[in-house]
Motif scaffolding. Structure first.
Motif, mmCIF file in Angstrom:
data_model
loop_
_atom_site.group_PDB
_atom_site.id
_atom_site.type_symbol
_atom_site.label_atom_id
_atom_site.label_comp_id
_atom_site.label_asym_id
_atom_site.label_seq_id
_atom_site.Cartn_x
_atom_site.Cartn_y
_atom_site.Cartn_z
ATOM 1 N N ILE A 213 -22.355 14.138 22.425
ATOM 2 C CA ILE A 213 -21.801 15.486 22.156
ATOM 3 C C ILE A 213 -22.519 15.809 20.961
ATOM 4 O O ILE A 213 -22.484 15.123 19.978
ATOM 5 C CB ILE A 213 -20.322 15.383 22.347
ATOM 6 C CG1 ILE A 213 -19.716 15.123 23.567
ATOM 7 C CG2 ILE A 213 -19.879 16.607 21.500
ATOM 8 C CD1 ILE A 213 -18.368 15.059 23.741
ATOM 9 N N MET A 214 -22.968 17.156 21.123
ATOM 10 C CA MET A 214 -23.753 17.676 19.886
ATOM 11 C C MET A 214 -23.148 19.126 19.603
ATOM 12 O O MET A 214 -22.628 19.662 20.558
ATOM 13 C CB MET A 214 -25.446 17.704 20.533
ATOM 14 C CG MET A 214 -25.932 16.378 20.351
ATOM 15 S SD MET A 214 -27.510 16.576 20.438
ATOM 16 C CE MET A 214 -27.893 14.631 20.703
ATOM 17 N N VAL A 215 -23.447 19.458 18.414
ATOM 18 C CA VAL A 215 -23.310 20.878 18.248
ATOM 19 C C VAL A 215 -24.519 21.535 17.811
ATOM 20 O O VAL A 215 -25.074 22.569 18.322
ATOM 21 C CB VAL A 215 -22.108 21.069 16.916
ATOM 22 C CG1 VAL A 215 -21.804 22.582 16.764
ATOM 23 C CG2 VAL A 215 -20.847 20.311 17.491
ATOM 24 N N ASP A 216 -25.139 21.225 16.356
ATOM 25 C CA ASP A 216 -26.218 21.911 16.058
ATOM 26 C C ASP A 216 -27.628 21.089 16.510
ATOM 27 O O ASP A 216 -28.594 22.082 16.576
ATOM 28 C CB ASP A 216 -26.333 21.729 14.459
ATOM 29 C CG ASP A 216 -26.271 20.407 13.980
ATOM 30 O OD1 ASP A 216 -25.030 19.918 14.116
ATOM 31 O OD2 ASP A 216 -27.088 19.890 13.398
ATOM 32 N N GLY A 217 -27.608 19.788 16.538
ATOM 33 C CA GLY A 217 -28.680 19.125 17.148
ATOM 34 C C GLY A 217 -29.718 19.095 16.135
ATOM 35 O O GLY A 217 -30.920 18.558 16.358
ATOM 36 N N THR A 218 -29.276 19.367 14.632
ATOM 37 C CA THR A 218 -30.186 19.137 13.630
ATOM 38 C C THR A 218 -29.917 18.304 12.611
ATOM 39 O O THR A 218 -30.466 18.325 11.437
ATOM 40 C CB THR A 218 -30.557 20.412 13.006
ATOM 41 O OG1 THR A 218 -29.432 21.130 12.333
ATOM 42 C CG2 THR A 218 -31.008 21.607 14.292
ATOM 43 N N GLY A 219 -28.875 17.522 12.782
ATOM 44 C CA GLY A 219 -28.338 16.604 11.566
ATOM 45 C C GLY A 219 -27.264 17.099 10.858
ATOM 46 O O GLY A 219 -27.123 16.488 9.651
ATOM 47 N N MET A 220 -26.742 18.198 11.369
ATOM 48 C CA MET A 220 -26.063 18.944 10.248
ATOM 49 C C MET A 220 -24.463 18.568 10.189
ATOM 50 O O MET A 220 -23.717 18.802 9.228
ATOM 51 C CB MET A 220 -26.070 20.391 10.336
ATOM 52 C CG MET A 220 -25.634 21.357 9.433
ATOM 53 S SD MET A 220 -25.740 23.037 9.941
ATOM 54 C CE MET A 220 -24.454 23.163 11.001
ATOM 55 N N CYS A 221 -23.886 18.071 11.430
ATOM 56 C CA CYS A 221 -22.592 18.123 11.860
ATOM 57 C C CYS A 221 -21.975 16.718 11.829
ATOM 58 O O CYS A 221 -20.939 16.114 11.700
ATOM 59 C CB CYS A 221 -22.133 18.756 12.887
ATOM 60 S SG CYS A 221 -22.709 18.216 14.603
ATOM 61 N N GLY A 222 -23.055 15.608 12.592
ATOM 62 C CA GLY A 222 -22.414 14.233 12.565
ATOM 63 C C GLY A 222 -21.531 14.171 13.998
ATOM 64 O O GLY A 222 -21.069 13.009 14.392
ATOM 65 N N ALA A 223 -21.641 15.218 14.881
ATOM 66 C CA ALA A 223 -20.830 15.158 16.130
ATOM 67 C C ALA A 223 -21.252 13.896 16.949
ATOM 68 O O ALA A 223 -20.696 13.359 17.745
ATOM 69 C CB ALA A 223 -20.987 16.277 16.775
ATOM 70 N N CYS A 224 -22.547 13.968 16.808
ATOM 71 C CA CYS A 224 -23.315 13.060 17.856
ATOM 72 C C CYS A 224 -23.332 11.457 17.227
ATOM 73 O O CYS A 224 -24.217 10.824 17.720
ATOM 74 C CB CYS A 224 -24.918 13.586 17.656
ATOM 75 S SG CYS A 224 -25.674 13.750 16.263
ATOM 76 N N ARG A 225 -22.563 11.262 16.358
ATOM 77 C CA ARG A 225 -23.024 9.879 15.646
ATOM 78 C C ARG A 225 -22.643 8.809 16.631
ATOM 79 O O ARG A 225 -21.650 8.765 17.354
ATOM 80 C CB ARG A 225 -22.335 9.749 14.407
ATOM 81 C CG ARG A 225 -20.720 9.857 14.190
ATOM 82 C CD ARG A 225 -20.357 10.001 12.922
ATOM 83 N NE ARG A 225 -18.966 9.806 12.452
ATOM 84 C CZ ARG A 225 -17.909 10.875 12.779
ATOM 85 N NH1 ARG A 225 -18.236 11.876 13.520
ATOM 86 N NH2 ARG A 225 -16.621 10.489 12.821
ATOM 87 N N LYS A 233 -25.677 6.112 13.385
ATOM 88 C CA LYS A 233 -26.776 6.970 13.423
ATOM 89 C C LYS A 233 -26.173 8.144 14.138
ATOM 90 O O LYS A 233 -25.455 8.506 14.695
ATOM 91 C CB LYS A 233 -27.915 6.343 14.141
ATOM 92 C CG LYS A 233 -28.195 5.032 13.704
ATOM 93 C CD LYS A 233 -29.571 5.082 12.797
ATOM 94 C CE LYS A 233 -30.244 3.865 12.192
ATOM 95 N NZ LYS A 233 -31.062 4.094 11.281
ATOM 96 N N PHE A 234 -27.396 9.358 13.933
ATOM 97 C CA PHE A 234 -27.019 10.556 14.309
ATOM 98 C C PHE A 234 -27.982 10.723 15.616
ATOM 99 O O PHE A 234 -29.438 10.607 15.529
ATOM 100 C CB PHE A 234 -27.307 11.553 13.638
ATOM 101 C CG PHE A 234 -26.144 11.798 12.347
ATOM 102 C CD1 PHE A 234 -25.236 11.074 12.102
ATOM 103 C CD2 PHE A 234 -26.243 13.128 11.368
ATOM 104 C CE1 PHE A 234 -24.210 11.229 11.346
ATOM 105 C CE2 PHE A 234 -25.464 13.222 10.383
ATOM 106 C CZ PHE A 234 -24.193 12.312 10.340
ATOM 107 N N THR A 235 -27.464 10.955 16.822
ATOM 108 C CA THR A 235 -28.249 10.859 18.003
ATOM 109 C C THR A 235 -29.428 11.962 17.959
ATOM 110 O O THR A 235 -30.440 11.770 18.363
ATOM 111 C CB THR A 235 -27.504 11.025 19.276
ATOM 112 O OG1 THR A 235 -26.351 10.163 19.059
ATOM 113 C CG2 THR A 235 -28.214 10.956 20.607
ATOM 114 N N CYS A 236 -28.952 13.091 17.376
ATOM 115 C CA CYS A 236 -29.952 14.270 17.476
ATOM 116 C C CYS A 236 -31.166 13.999 16.596
ATOM 117 O O CYS A 236 -32.228 14.573 16.973
ATOM 118 C CB CYS A 236 -29.282 15.597 17.192
ATOM 119 S SG CYS A 236 -28.639 15.593 15.400
ATOM 120 N N VAL A 237 -31.011 13.672 15.437
ATOM 121 C CA VAL A 237 -32.283 13.251 14.440
ATOM 122 C C VAL A 237 -32.542 11.857 14.495
ATOM 123 O O VAL A 237 -33.959 11.500 14.400
ATOM 124 C CB VAL A 237 -31.822 13.694 12.876
ATOM 125 C CG1 VAL A 237 -31.910 15.328 13.124
ATOM 126 C CG2 VAL A 237 -30.742 13.100 12.596
HETATM 127 S S1 FES Z 1 -25.684 17.278 16.548
HETATM 128 FE FE1 FES Z 1 -24.873 17.986 14.651
HETATM 129 S S2 FES Z 1 -25.626 16.054 13.655
HETATM 130 FE FE2 FES Z 1 -26.456 15.699 15.624
#
Ligand code: FES
Ligand SMILES: Cc1cc2nc3c(=O)[nH]c(=O)nc-3n(C[C@H](O)[C@H](O)[C@H](O)COP(=O)(O)OP(=O)(O)OC[C@H]3O[C@@H](n4cnc5c(N)ncnc54)[C@H](O)[C@@H]3O)c2cc1C
Ligand SMILES: Cc1cc2nc3c(=O)[nH]c(=O)nc-3n(C[C@H](O)[C@H](O)[C@H](O)COP(=O)(O)OP(=O)(O)OC[C@H]3O[C@@H](n4cnc5c(N)ncnc54)[C@H](O)[C@@H]3O)c2cc1C
Ligand code: SF4
Ligand code: SF4
Lengths: 277, 494
Positions: A213-225, A233-237
């Motif tokens: 699950i993602m929000v920003d996709g740029t490493g800013m939120c950590g939702a994708c950890r 790890k953060f899946t998006c970055v």
């Molecule tokens: S989606 Fe926000 S850090 Fe990966």
């Protein structure tokens, strides 16, 4: 604003969209995804870049209706626009010549798998692809996958097409008969977990692409950890592809359901409002 | 930029200021009480995500407060302002009932006075250095409130301070990131005549001002006013564009961009690496605030979900922690607490936010440090904390928190929000060759010119400082604009 130039239904609830995005078409690599948002109050959702056409400046997305946001994208018609589209995101697949690749795609996983096997094939690997789904009508991208594989195997849980059985059955058969140098699995979380367990037994290096699950996709939120080895790890970055044998799949599966209650309420409201219209 | 004392003296000796000083005796000025900022009552505001807490000073209040300022011969307040705003000059314009001249003065040094007046940690900066604080031991002149007053006056009036833009020189410069630092840089460069494009990864312009700081503290409309004015001056904005991924700096160079200002911020949230931290219900303040502020989660029409906790704990003590905990209250939390490992006196957040948070019912659970998150089938249900006490002062001069052996406690909660700091956004550091990066991941620049180790790349704001303030980020943007302009001009003349 990105225009949908072509839309096609691939299966029940699954659509292929060709979308104008010339910069992304030029810079994307296998394994990359984008984040799309529909409407002023829309949600940002990650979708794999399945293909691109440099001449037309378009990218191809394959979207499955799940909840509100994917339904909204699938409801758009040719000529209409996706409000926001950003990418390419994530690390591209590590493409190299290793020998024989076993590519395991489950359901919608066929879409992200396509650019990956294309790239592995171009790099000179032998590619054996297994496409699995619950039933015949959920099998998508058969021709495309077959065209980019040296061997193509279809499996369905109910036996309506191809061999009957779970994907792991097909994997065991291939592994029993020839040497596999690397395995790639993309599909539902549970499927990837069992693919990983299967290859672990045989010590085959395995990579999976996680649909966190993602929000920003740029490493800013950590939702994708996700926990990989002992690290978060953060899946998006850092991903979306990781060493399957190091992933804490149970945690990953629990996190995928993190917003289930809220999503269900949103979906009910959305469907009510659709009925009103 | 801070000027010499002589410069301030000269302006101070202008007739109107001399006359104004004579109007009221120093004794009378000192005798006045600091005007209180009118606020929406806690019970009312804590139910709304968008109601601004401070209502702003009326004209009468502002003039009255401005009268307290002594127009000091040595205005020490300016030493406390990172961008060297000529504080007595703008305040005296307010006293003289000329708020437009006040805003013009503010705009000489600050790109976004409406924001700084609201979010600067004044009590640590300008107001900490006010004559009242330093010499009289009385509440400082309310510099921040007055700054906000002047900015709001302009926003609400049809008259605007005209910003002069030099004729276009056709030179393309790129800005990475549309936070306060990038916006300040863009504003100055467009005024110098450059063709400025701001690239922003998100779908919204404004950086932390939009996705981080909540509406109840800094309305988005104020940021939008500034963005609109930049657009009118000719600044171009490219949203949904990640420099380094959508296109690289190298590709932009090929398209004719002569120089870049990197203001990509400190977006990467930190976690504590303790057991249970990845269970559902534990999230970063960035995620929480982004869902609510950028995606409007919580409003019935928005598609983005958010977990509305009943018992919410926010870990940390800075501005981000205060924003998160106060947002949780507005989202309907029955109990919202701050868990902080040091003491109440050591909270790094702005004093006003702490005060407002207390009024709104936030419980400050200090001298506690989380050591484990507990859960039932993957859902958070409690946090285990270690009790702490204060030991010897550490390098920062603050007394260091040390664990009290054997004293732990389990606190039932259903949401935990981690607000323990952020790291620099790694996209640019990772994608540009030859860029000197510190061991903290920040971009190294020359203090004097803001130029990085790559000749055409300048940088500032949180990507350089690791985590700073809105005003410092803007100040960097302005400094970088000045020095990039100087360099590009010299090249043109060659
Ligand atoms: S989606 Fe926000 S850090 Fe990966
Ligand atoms: C890197 C990446 C690439 C992806 N590529 C594609 C793609 O090419 N095509 C595509 O259709 N989807 C893709 N996904 C998944 C897609 O993003 C989700 O299906 C979408 O976000 C669901 O949003 P929704 O609002 O429609 O559904 P929601 O209301 O969010 O969810 C509906 C149901 O799906 C579950 N769910 C939520 N998010 C996910 C998820 N990420 N994966 C699986 N189940 C989920 C929820 O628990 C819920 O039960 C990708 C995800 C990632 C991270
Ligand atoms: C919740 C919160 C509350 C705060 N409260 C206060 C306060 O009360 N007072 C105060 O003074 N300070 C406060 N701060 C700190 C202050 O907001 C920051 O110091 C300031 O915003 C830094 O500005 P910046 O322009 O450097 O970066 P940011 O505001 O972080 O903006 C950076 C922008 O760059 C974009 N970006 C990143 N990488 C790329 C790329 N590769 N390509 C394109 N775009 C990119 C990001 O999406 C972002 O929009 C707070 C911070 C937070 C998070
Ligand atoms: S910008 Fe900030 S520090 Fe400077 S005078 Fe204004 S409130 Fe004070
Ligand atoms: S130090 Fe205080 S009183 Fe003196 S000029 Fe500055 S604001 Fe006014």
């Amino acid at each position: 604003m990105n225009k949908i130039v072509k839309k096609e239904k691939l299966a029940e609830r699954i659509y292929r969209l060709e979308v104008e995005a010339p910069l992304i078409a030029a810079s994307r690599k296998a394994g990359n995804f984008i984040i799309a948002r529909t409407g002023k109050l829309g949600e940002r959702i990650p979708l794999t870049v399945v293909d691109s056409d440099l001449d037309k400046g378009t990218i191809t997305l394959v979207v499955q209706e799940m909840g509100v946001s994917s339904k909204k994208i699938c409801a758009l018609n040719e000529g209409e626009y996706i409000t926001d589209l950003v990418g390419p995101l994530g690390r591209p697949t590590d493409i190299k010549k290793v020998g024989t690749i076993l590519a395991c795609a489950g359901g919608l996983g066929a879409a992200p798998m396509l650019p990956i096997i294309k790239a592995f094939k171009e790099a000179g690997n032998r590619v054996i692809t297994i496409l699995a789904a619950r039933s015949k009508d959920l099998l998508i991208l058969k021709e495309e996958l077959a065209a980019n594989s040296d061997e193509f195997i279809i499996m369905t849980d109910d036996g309506t097409e191809g061999k009957k059985g779970l994907i792991t059955v097909g994997m065991e058969e291939v592994i029993a008969r020839e040497k596999i140098d690397e395995c790639i699995a993309v599909g539902p979380g549970v499927m990837m977990k069992f693919c990983a367990l299967t290859t672990k037994k045989h010590n085959i290096p395995t990579m999976v692409s996680l649909n966190a699950i993602m929000v920003d996709g740029t490493g800013m939120c950590g939702a994708c950890r996700v926990t990989v080895g002992d690290e978060t790890k953060f899946t998006c970055v850092d991903g979306p592809e990781f060493d399957a044998h190091k992933i804490d799949f149970d945690e990953f599966l629990l996190r995928l359901g993190g917003y289930k209650d809220q999503e269900n309420v949103l979906l009910e409201n959305f469907e009510k409002s659709c009925k009103l219209k | 930029m801070k000027q010499s004392l002589d410069y301030y003296k000269e302006l101070r000796n202008e007739e109107w200021r001399v006359a104004l000083r004579k109007n009221i005796k120093a004794k009378e000025r000192i005798a006045k009480e600091r005007v209180e900022m009118p606020e929406v009552p806690p019970m009312v505001r804590s139910k709304s995500q968008t109601t601004e807490v401070n209502k702003g000073l009326t004209k009468e209040m502002a003039v009255e407060e401005a009268k307290r300022c002594m127009d000091c011969a040595n205005p020490t307040c300016i030493d406390g302002c990172p961008v060297g705003i000529n504080i007595p000059k703008f305040i005296k314009h307010i006293e003289n009932e000329e708020p437009l001249k006040a805003i013009a003065t503010l705009k000489e040094s600050s790109a976004l006075p409406a924001a700084c007046g609201r979010v600067c940690p004044q009590e640590k900066q300008c107001e900490a250095n006010c004559f009242y604080t330093l010499k009289l031991n009385k509440p400082a002149v309310a510099i921040g409130h007055l700054e906000r007053y002047a900015a709001d006056y302009e926003n609400n009036s049809d008259e605007k301070v005209v910003q002069e833009v030099a004729p276009s020189n056709g030179i393309k410069v790129g800005v990475v990131g549309s936070g306060p630092s990038g916006l300040a840089f863009a504003g100055d460069m467009v005024k110098f005549g450059y063709d400025v494009t701001v690239f922003e990864a998100l779908h919204e312009i404004g950086g932390v001002l939009k996705y981080g700081i909540p509406e109840f503290r800094l309305p988005n409309s104020l940021v939008d006013v500034e963005i609109e004015s930049l657009k009118r001056m000719g600044v171009k904005f490219e949203t949904n564009f990640i420099v380094g991924q959508t296109q690289t700096i190298e590709q932009l160079r090929e398209q004719g961009f002569k120089s870049f200002y990197v203001a990509s911020g400190a977006g990467l949230p930190r976690f504590m690496n303790i057991p249970g931290e990845n269970v559902n219900g534990v999230l970063s303040a960035n995620e929480y605030l982004t869902r609510v502020n950028l995606m409007f989660a919580g409003s019935a029409e928005a598609d983005t979900p958010v977990i509305k906790g009943k018992n919410v704990a926010v870990i940390g003590g800075g501005n981000t922690a205060m924003d998160a905990v106060r947002t949780a209250i507005r989202m309907g939390a029955e109990n919202a607490m701050i868990i902080y490992r040091r003491s109440l006196e050591q909270l790094p957040a702005r004093a006003e936010e702490v005060h407002h948070a207390k009024q709104e019912g936030v419980f400050f659970n200090t001298l506690k440090n989380p050591i484990e998150f507990l859960h039932e089938s993957g859902k958070l249900n409690a946090v285990k904390v270690q009790h702490m006490e204060l030991g010897e002062p550490d390098a920062s001069g603050r007394r260091r928190p040390i664990p009290i052996e054997g004293k732990t406690e389990i606190i039932p909660i259903d949401v935990a929000i981690m607000a323990i700091g952020v790291s620099p956004n790694p996209i640019i550091p990772n994608s540009v060759k030859g860029l000197d990066i510190s061991k903290w991941g920040t971009i190294e620049v020359s203090e004097e010119t803001r130029q990085s180790s790559v000749e055409d790349i300048y940088a500032g704001g949180d990507i350089v400082r690791g985590g700073a303030t809105v005003i410092l980020a803007m100040g960097d943007g302005r400094d970088a604009a000045a020095s990039m302009h100087k360099k590009l001009q010299a090249e043109m003349n060659n």
